[in-house]
Design a protein around this motif. Structure first.
Motif, mmCIF file in Angstrom:
data_model
loop_
_atom_site.group_PDB
_atom_site.id
_atom_site.type_symbol
_atom_site.label_atom_id
_atom_site.label_comp_id
_atom_site.label_asym_id
_atom_site.label_seq_id
_atom_site.Cartn_x
_atom_site.Cartn_y
_atom_site.Cartn_z
ATOM 1 N N ASN A 1 0.855 -1.184 0.000
ATOM 2 C CA ASN A 1 0.000 0.000 0.000
ATOM 3 C C ASN A 1 0.889 1.232 0.000
ATOM 4 N N GLU A 2 0.330 2.358 -0.429
ATOM 5 C CA GLU A 2 1.099 3.580 -0.383
ATOM 6 C C GLU A 2 1.358 3.991 1.066
ATOM 7 N N TYR A 3 2.607 4.388 1.356
ATOM 8 C CA TYR A 3 2.957 4.820 2.711
ATOM 9 C C TYR A 3 4.211 5.674 2.643
ATOM 10 N N SER A 4 4.145 6.822 3.284
ATOM 11 C CA SER A 4 5.271 7.739 3.325
ATOM 12 C C SER A 4 4.975 8.792 4.377
ATOM 13 N N LEU A 5 5.857 9.750 4.495
ATOM 14 C CA LEU A 5 5.623 10.842 5.437
ATOM 15 C C LEU A 5 4.372 11.634 5.094
ATOM 16 N N TRP A 6 3.929 11.600 3.836
ATOM 17 C CA TRP A 6 2.719 12.357 3.506
ATOM 18 C C TRP A 6 1.495 11.472 3.242
ATOM 19 N N THR A 7 1.617 10.174 3.392
ATOM 20 C CA THR A 7 0.477 9.255 3.269
ATOM 21 C C THR A 7 0.553 8.264 4.425
ATOM 22 N N ARG A 8 -0.290 8.466 5.435
ATOM 23 C CA ARG A 8 -0.113 7.750 6.695
ATOM 24 C C ARG A 8 -1.251 6.779 7.039
ATOM 25 N N LEU A 9 -2.199 6.594 6.142
ATOM 26 C CA LEU A 9 -3.362 5.765 6.446
ATOM 27 C C LEU A 9 -3.006 4.373 6.965
ATOM 28 N N PRO A 10 -1.974 3.690 6.417
ATOM 29 C CA PRO A 10 -1.683 2.340 6.915
ATOM 30 C C PRO A 10 -1.389 2.258 8.412
ATOM 31 N N GLU A 11 -1.092 3.391 9.040
ATOM 32 C CA GLU A 11 -0.862 3.380 10.478
ATOM 33 C C GLU A 11 -2.144 3.074 11.252
ATOM 34 N N LEU A 12 -3.295 3.205 10.590
ATOM 35 C CA LEU A 12 -4.576 2.971 11.255
ATOM 36 C C LEU A 12 -5.016 1.518 11.063
ATOM 37 N N GLY A 13 -4.157 0.600 11.459
ATOM 38 C CA GLY A 13 -4.528 -0.802 11.497
ATOM 39 C C GLY A 13 -3.792 -1.733 10.558
ATOM 40 N N LEU A 14 -3.384 -1.257 9.379
ATOM 41 C CA LEU A 14 -2.815 -2.182 8.404
ATOM 42 C C LEU A 14 -1.405 -2.627 8.781
ATOM 43 N N ILE A 15 -0.544 -1.690 9.167
ATOM 44 C CA ILE A 15 0.816 -2.060 9.546
ATOM 45 C C ILE A 15 0.792 -2.987 10.759
#
Length: 329
Positions: free
Chosen positions: A174-188
């Protein structure tokens, strides 16, 4: 010094902690040519980047063909991931049926000059088919020796859990970086719990975390980013000002901006294997110091001040580009 290794899922091979995303070889971010792409692959090979990510969709096989040519000419030993499941013509849709995935995988293997790939992703989930049935299809491919493991892309934690209950999922991209943080809400966290590798794509924010942020006025007319809300005004100017502060911080530490941004991603967990993309060896060279950076608590605090979660103005995709992405928060 060789790049450190990370494991591609709890049962997978050890690969370089930074991989190579090969979407740019297809011209999605501006004009390119196969010679330049081959030079980029050679630079990655020389740097010890041995986890290469592509898709049948990238240039309708062009990216896979470049990789296949390089592997045939050089005999390089790399771990290859490719994807299937998106149909573009006559209109964009998603197809996870066995017949479609099998046909596309066979064509991918031919282009890659491979008998199998180490990792095969469902590029987008086909909501008309239960994910459990899709995994059963992928397990057939594994039993036939066409793939070593399967992965999922742009999915929700609930989909990962359902898939993993049928057979272990090696990786989620999934997309993840300093400006895309959605995966921190459960996926990681779900990946951590299941022993699934998490593969952040676009960890350099589609060129914003370079030594100079990519500018809309320099983009090719076919550049995929031209319709992205984060690259249109007034969002772009706001985002660039924020990132310029981070760039100055990296310079003060003696890091390239790309290395600093990748170091932040690597610091988020040992099961994260980012796959920045580029079409040039020159840009690739900016990444290579990332694994030598060990963030301190003070570094983490300052980065969080400069680029707090949710700082980016605008969505990461246009409404059309968002089709097929599972939303879960």
């Amino acid at each position: 010094m060789p790049l450190p290794k990370r494991q591609l899922g709890s049962h997978g091979p050890m690969v370089s902690s930074i991989g190579l995303g090969c979407m740019s070889f297809a011209g999605f971010f501006g004009a390119t040519d196969d010679e330049t792409s081959m030079e980029c692959l050679a630079a990655a090979d020389a740097a010890g980047i041995d986890f290469w990510d592509t898709s049948n969709l990238y240039g309708f096989g062009r990216s896979e063909s470049v990789i296949g040519t390089y592997l045939k000419q050089t005999g390089a030993k790399v771990t290859v991931a490719t994807k299937g499941g998106i149909v573009v013509k006559p209109e964009r849709r998603f197809d996870n049926t066995e017949d479609h995935l099998r046909a596309e995988l066979e064509k991918s293997l031919t282009r890659l000059n491979r008998d199998k790939v180490e990792l095969y992703y469902i590029h987008r989930r086909d909501q008309s088919i239960a994910i459990e049935d899709v995994v059963e299809t992928l397990m057939k491919f594994k039993s036939e020796g066409m793939i070593d493991a399967y992965g999922l892309s742009e999915v929700a934690p609930s989909t990962l859990r359902r898939a993993h209950a049928v057979a272990p999922c090696a990786a989620v991209q999934n997309e993840y970086s300093l400006w895309t943080r959605l995966p921190e809400l459960g996926l990681i966290d779900t990946c951590t719990a299941l022993g699934t590798a998490f593969i952040p794509f676009s960890p350099l924010a589609r060129g914003m975390f370079g030594e100079t942020s990519v500018a809309p006025e320099t983009m090719d007319q076919n550049d995929w980013r031209a319709v992205s809300p984060r690259f249109t005004e007034p969002n772009y100017s706001y985002n660039r000002r924020q990132i310029d502060g981070f760039r100055s911080f990296c310079q003060s530490k003696g890091w390239t901006t790309a290395a600093g941004a990748l170091a932040w991603v690597l610091d988020r967990g040992y099961h994260l294997i980012p796959i920045p993309g580029t079409r040039t060896a020159a840009h690739l060279s900016e990444w290579l110091g990332a694994t030598d950076i060990h963030l301190t608590d003070a570094d983490r605090t300052e980065i969080a001040r400069l680029l707090p979660a949710g700082f980016a103005a605008g969505d990461r995709y246009s409404d059309a580009q968002m089709r097929g992405v599972e939303r879960y928060c």
